[in-house]
Design a protein around this motif. Structure first.
Motif, short mmCIF file in Angstrom:
data_model
loop_
_atom_site.label_atom_id
_atom_site.label_comp_id
_atom_site.label_asym_id
_atom_site.label_seq_id
_atom_site.Cartn_x
_atom_site.Cartn_y
_atom_site.Cartn_z
N CYS B 289 0.83 -1.21 0.00
CA CYS B 289 0.00 0.00 0.00
C CYS B 289 0.87 1.26 0.00
O CYS B 289 1.68 1.46 0.89
CB CYS B 289 -0.90 -0.01 1.23
N PRO B 290 0.70 2.12 -1.00
CA PRO B 290 1.55 3.31 -1.07
C PRO B 290 1.31 4.28 0.09
O PRO B 290 2.24 4.97 0.51
CB PRO B 290 1.16 3.95 -2.40
N ALA B 291 0.09 4.31 0.58
CA ALA B 291 -0.18 5.22 1.70
C ALA B 291 0.55 4.70 2.94
O ALA B 291 1.23 5.46 3.65
CB ALA B 291 -1.68 5.30 1.96
N LEU B 298 -3.37 4.70 7.10
CA LEU B 298 -4.11 3.69 6.34
C LEU B 298 -3.38 2.37 6.34
O LEU B 298 -2.17 2.31 6.08
CB LEU B 298 -4.32 4.19 4.89
N PRO B 300 -4.49 -1.41 4.97
CA PRO B 300 -5.59 -2.20 4.39
C PRO B 300 -5.84 -3.52 5.11
O PRO B 300 -6.94 -4.05 5.05
CB PRO B 300 -5.16 -2.42 2.94
N CYS B 346 -6.63 6.79 1.14
CA CYS B 346 -6.57 5.73 0.12
C CYS B 346 -6.64 6.34 -1.28
O CYS B 346 -7.52 7.12 -1.60
CB CYS B 346 -7.73 4.77 0.32
N VAL B 347 -5.68 5.97 -2.11
CA VAL B 347 -5.64 6.47 -3.49
C VAL B 347 -6.35 5.51 -4.46
O VAL B 347 -6.24 5.66 -5.66
CB VAL B 347 -4.20 6.71 -3.97
N THR B 348 -7.06 4.54 -3.91
CA THR B 348 -7.82 3.55 -4.70
C THR B 348 -6.97 2.93 -5.82
O THR B 348 -7.44 2.74 -6.93
CB THR B 348 -9.11 4.14 -5.31
N CYS B 349 -5.72 2.63 -5.49
CA CYS B 349 -4.79 2.15 -6.50
C CYS B 349 -4.92 0.67 -6.78
O CYS B 349 -4.38 0.15 -7.75
CB CYS B 349 -3.36 2.46 -6.08
N ALA B 350 -5.62 -0.05 -5.88
CA ALA B 350 -5.87 -1.49 -6.04
C ALA B 350 -4.61 -2.35 -5.92
O ALA B 350 -4.64 -3.53 -6.27
CB ALA B 350 -6.58 -1.80 -7.35
N ALA B 351 -3.54 -1.79 -5.40
CA ALA B 351 -2.36 -2.62 -5.16
C ALA B 351 -2.71 -3.72 -4.16
O ALA B 351 -2.30 -4.88 -4.31
CB ALA B 351 -1.22 -1.77 -4.63
N CYS B 352 -3.52 -3.36 -3.17
CA CYS B 352 -3.92 -4.32 -2.14
C CYS B 352 -4.76 -5.44 -2.75
O CYS B 352 -4.54 -6.62 -2.48
CB CYS B 352 -4.72 -3.60 -1.06
N ILE B 363 -11.26 -1.43 -1.71
CA ILE B 363 -11.70 -0.09 -2.11
C ILE B 363 -13.19 0.13 -1.84
O ILE B 363 -13.59 1.18 -1.35
CB ILE B 363 -11.36 0.16 -3.59
N ILE B 366 -13.74 1.16 1.73
CA ILE B 366 -13.30 2.52 2.06
C ILE B 366 -14.24 3.54 1.43
O ILE B 366 -14.68 4.48 2.08
CB ILE B 366 -11.84 2.72 1.59
S1 SF4 Z 1 -6.20 0.91 -2.81
FE1 SF4 Z 1 -5.30 -0.42 -1.26
S2 SF4 Z 1 -3.11 -0.27 -1.59
FE2 SF4 Z 1 -4.03 1.45 -2.67
S3 SF4 Z 1 -3.98 3.12 -1.18
FE3 SF4 Z 1 -5.97 2.12 -0.95
S4 SF4 Z 1 -5.66 0.63 0.67
FE4 SF4 Z 1 -3.63 1.24 -0.03
#
Ligand code: SF4
Ligand code: SF4
Lengths: 266, 660
Positions: B289-291, B298, B300, B346-352, B363, B366
């Protein structure tokens, strides 16, 4: 507390300057397809009213003079939490000057309710004449505080925090009163709650014509001031670029100073 | 062979007690899940069954992290294979010397069983090493006692099993059992027990036998208590996973919904609640998670564990309150369980989501809580509120923009649909490329390329509105739906069917979210369009750019929509083969920091995500960082300015236009 908030719907003041157009005949801004919004400080005024209502109870009525489209602005006010809304609309009114509008507003307010407090924006974000509020107070024979940002009720009166250049004044006023509102961090307009937006669609908006206010079509002119708008123009901004020549930095600096003196900048 | 009734009955009674405890807990959890919203509809059963095979039996996602994947594979397959020994044990309980019909005497099975006893122990050893020695930060917020307890129990089961098998071999004087040939481990261990007296041997055998059984039964009662519940929940969780496009958020029926968003735990969708019980607390999501990586709150994983703990804490009372209609006093979901900051990071990047072996959807949860904050409470960080107000008033989030929607196109001779009628392709510009001075260059470059390639295209100009992506991800579903409906109406009015866009956010929303509201269009991202133009030979490169390049994958193009190749094809066509990858690229790419509406947020906590990403780019030594998203581009420009980094961010369209 019965509060009336006077609003004005204007063309989005945030449009880029290049998009601003004037109609040479009517000397008004051309609306075009630009977004229409509640004038900035009027929204702050509404916010102050809503906060007072939350603290004190009471009712908030939003009033505007405008075209049919101005119902949009009133809907927004209702969504933010106003209890009722009034649109004063008649084609001649669109041409009325500030004094004329203030007098029309005064009549409408008298007809509708006996408010404890009347709030306006301290200036409209299009014409910035800053005068409708004070005119309105004059017309209703009420005290007026301008450029207030916060209002505290105290023993049947109000204490208004009024911004001045180097700080603020605290001004006490008897009620009823008219206060024109400037912005500060405590009165940033709220984002309406979605349920309130949906409910606002169903709330009625009272429509008043000039006849409802006992204004004869010809008599509007008499209500206006003696100001005649001669002309409006968009300022032309010119930028010129000049290169200062010179072989060494010292020489360049010297010539720059000379040139600046010539231009009377320094 | 006589029947050993006392032992048989004792085993049955113990099993009955353990099963009763297990079922009582499972029923409780089931009732908690039933608190959730939404109904259960299962489509595409074949695909879902296949998923179970691929992802549960095949461990495909678990193995994406090699070390922990392999160790888990050993333990998981060990349990499957060793289930046979448990059946065997129940038979033995009644009939001493019993073995499974058909396969019970097979040396192959015995060999497999022994092999997996060994592999499970290896797996446990690897897990212990990881937890106790390597200690990756992703385990920081997990409960270590639970993990150690389970590893201990598994070891106990293996020891019991191996011991009872070895002693059984040592005991059998005459007629060695048929399976003996395969049982290499048990046979080797049996040697240790050679010197024991028969009665002693018998006693030791009994001890191992009971140890094995009792630990298994204890394990059964323990499963519902912690993360090992995933043993059970993983099956329904993967079977019922979201099969709609990853980038599409769950729509909300604004008219019917009791609550707009989630402010209380029972307002979550039931599948979101199930997710939390399927979470195995592996922390892979948190690790990527970048955050979290830039020092923010944050987390996840905690998103899941905290919802679960909270639900277990208040669930019974919520159920009781539903029946009695009384309000209950409880910690608030937003405020006590999660801070507002947590939700707005959360940048909703979906890495998680990409990494989660349980296929959990972070996402949606959140955004559901943001929906509650924004729509029910009108609460959000100031700059977010300002962007929302701007979206509402003027259909774009850039308050104070110095340009109009079409300024970038002035003098380029670009068709506008309203004026010139629709063209073969609608060029959807998007707000960033229309209003941001830097991003405008991307729109111009793209238009130039299209003109050179002779593509018939037009723009909507003043009639284009924000697609609603930021509004939706900021939680303002109402505003999103208004914008979506307005855009769909405009597009349909002009009979537009094919849309080309330079913004991955617009791409995702137009392609994956507008169908939720009846807007079905063919949508192409410019990376795909440019790759196709190059492939078809419709663009002649004047000279290849002699640059060293790296590429930053935009989250909404890559992870949300699976497009990794097209932009790289364009770059390779340009710069020979000098594309150096960042360590975190493609599926593992690290967000630029702008997604989820956070382009408009102030990043006050921790390191800035775009600065971190700029450092990744710096490590490659590339002169140019290619991107394919106007937001990524602007984020990189900001980071370059702040850090005085020696590379230039460019959109692939800008690079291509340079080479024409
Ligand atoms: S989408 Fe997941 S990995 Fe990306 S910022 Fe949000 S919680 Fe972290
Ligand atoms: S949510 Fe998924 S990735 Fe995150 S800890 Fe739980 S199982 Fe692991």
């Amino acid at each position: 507390m019965e509060i009336v908030v006077c609003l004005k719907q204007i063309v989005d003041p945030e449009i880029p300057a290049s998009e601003f157009r004037l109609d040479p005949v009517t000397k008004r801004q051309i609306r075009g397809s630009h977004a229409l919004v509640i004038s900035t400080y009027d929204e702050n005024a509404l916010e102050v009213a809503l906060q007072l209502k939350e603290k004190q109870g009471g009712k908030v009525t939003a009033v505007t003079i405008g075209e049919e489209q101005a119902t949009e602005a009133l809907r927004k006010a209702l969504a933010m939490g106003a209890d009722s809304a009034v649109l004063i609309s008649d084609p001649p009114l669109l041409e009325a000057d500030d004094l004329g509008k203030a007098r029309v507003l005064a009549r409408a307010i008298r007809k509708l309710t006996t408010p404890d407090l009347i709030l306006c924006g301290c200036e409209s974000a299009d014409w910035v004449s800053r005068i409708v509020g004070p005119f309105l107070a004059e017309e209703l024979g009420l005290p007026c505080v301008t450029f207030g940002t916060r209002i505290e009720p105290r023993d049947g009166k109000i204490v208004v925090r009024r911004i001045v250049e180097d700080g603020y004044h605290l001004v006490e006023a008897a009620l009823p009163a008219v206060v024109t509102i400037a912005s500060d961090e405590t009165n940033t307009p709220r984002l309406p709650k979605v349920r309130d937006i949906m409910a606002a669609v169903k709330k009625p908006i009272t429509l008043l014509r000039m006849a409802d206010l006992g204004i004869e079509p010809g008599s509007l002119k008499e209500m206006e001031g003696r100001i005649v708008l001669q002309d409006v123009a968009i300022p032309v901004r010119e930028a010129r670029c000049e290169f200062i020549e010179g072989d060494t930095p010292e020489e360049q600096a010297e010539r720059l100073v000379l040139r600046l003196k010539e231009l009377k900048v320094i | 062979m006589g029947i050993d009734w006392p032992r048989g009955i004792a085993v049955l009674v113990l099993t009955g007690v353990a099963t009763a405890i297990f079922l009582r807990e499972m029923a409780r959890i089931y009732r908690f899940l039933r608190l959730g919203q939404g109904s259960l509809r299962v489509d595409r059963v074949g695909k879902r069954l296949l998923d179970l095979i691929v992802y549960v039996l095949g461990h495909v996602k678990v193995l994406a992290w090699t070390y922990s994947g392999v160790l888990h594979l050993f333990i998981f397959w060990g349990f499957l294979v060793l289930l046979t020994t448990i059946l065997q044990q129940y038979g033995e309980a009644f009939v001493p010397g019993w073995s499974l019909p058909w396969i019970g005497n097979s040396p192959v099975l015995a060999g497999l069983q022994d092999l997996f006893i060994l592999l499970v122990l290896v797996g446990v050893g690897m897990a212990l090493y990881l937890r106790a020695v390597v200690r990756p930060p992703r385990f920081r917020s997990s409960n270590p006692l639970d993990a150690y307890l389970i590893l201990g129990l598994i070891t106990g089961i293996m020891v019991g099993l191996a011991g009872s098998r070895a002693t059984a071999i040592a005991l059998s004087k005459e007629a060695p059992p048929g399976w003996l040939a395969g049982a290499f481990l048990s046979r080797a261990l049996a040697v240790w027990f050679k010197g024991f007296s028969p009665s002693m041997l018998h006693l030791v055998h009994e001890l191992f036998w009971w140890l094995h059984l009792l630990i298994i039964l204890f394990f059964l009662t323990w499963i519902p208590e912690g993360k090992h519940l995933h043993l059970i929940t993983i099956f329904p969780n993967i079977f019922l996973r979201k099969l709609t496009p990853r980038g599409a958020l769950r729509p909300l029926d604004l008219e019917k919904a009791e609550s707009l968003g989630v402010g209380k735990v029972e307002q979550f969708h039931w599948k979101d609640l199930l997710d939390t019980f399927a979470c195995m607390e592996c922390g892979r999501c948190t690790a990527v998670c970048p955050a979290n990586a830039t020092g923010k709150e944050l987390d996840p994983r905690r998103l899941h564990t905290a919802i679960r703990h909270h639900l277990v804490e208040v669930g019974e009372r919520v159920i009781a309150a539903r029946e009695s209609g009384q309000a209950i006093d409880r910690p608030s979901l937003i405020g006590d369980v999660f801070s507002e900051d947590f939700l707005w990071q959360c940048v909703t990047c979906a890495a998680c989501i990409q990494e989660c072996p349980a296929f959990n959807e972070h996402i949606d949860k959140i955004v559901d809580m943001r929906r509650y904050l924004v729509m029910e409470e009108s609460r959000a960080p100031d700059t977010i509120l300002e962007a929302l107000r701007s979206l509402e008033a003027r259909g774009h989030p850039f308050k104070g923009a110095l340009a109009s929607r079409t300024d970038w196109a002035k003098g380029m001779g670009i068709k506008e649909v309203a004026r010139d009628g629709p063209a073969e392709w609608l060029f959807w510009v998007g707000c960033a490329a229309a209003f941001d001075e830097r991003a405008q260059k991307v729109a111009q470059a793209m238009a130039r390329i299209l003109q050179i390639a002779g593509v018939d295209f037009a723009i909507l100009g003043g009639e284009e509105r924000c697609t609603g992506d930021p509004a939706r991800r900021m939680g303002h579903e109402y505003l999103f739906q208004m914008l979506a409906q307005e855009n769909i109406a405009t597009l349909e009015r002009y009979g537009i069917t094919r849309i080309l866009t330079i913004c991955p956010h617009c791409y995702n929303t137009l392609k994956n979210e507008y169908p939720q509201f009846g807007g079905n269009f063919q949508v192409v991202h410019h990376s795909q369009f440019l790759a196709a133009l190059l492939r078809e030979g419709r663009l002649q490169l004047r000279q290849p750019l002699n640059l060293s390049l790296t590429f930053h994958d935009p989250c909404y193009l890559g992870r949300h929509n699976g497009e990794y190749e097209a932009p790289r094809q364009v770059l390779r066509a340009l710069g020979g083969n000098r594309v150096v990858e960042m360590e975190r690229c493609r599926e593992r790419a690290f967000c630029c920091g702008a997604g989820g509406g956070l382009f408009w947020a102030e990043e006050r906590v921790g390191k800035r995500i775009n600065h971190e990403r700029a450092e990744h780019a710096l490590e490659t030594g590339a002169e140019v960082v290619g991107t394919a998203c106007p937001y990524c581009l602007v984020m990189f420009e900001d980071a370059v300015k702040a850090k005085e980094a020696p590379f230039r961010p460019r959109d692939i369209a800008e690079l291509l236009a340079d080479a024409l």
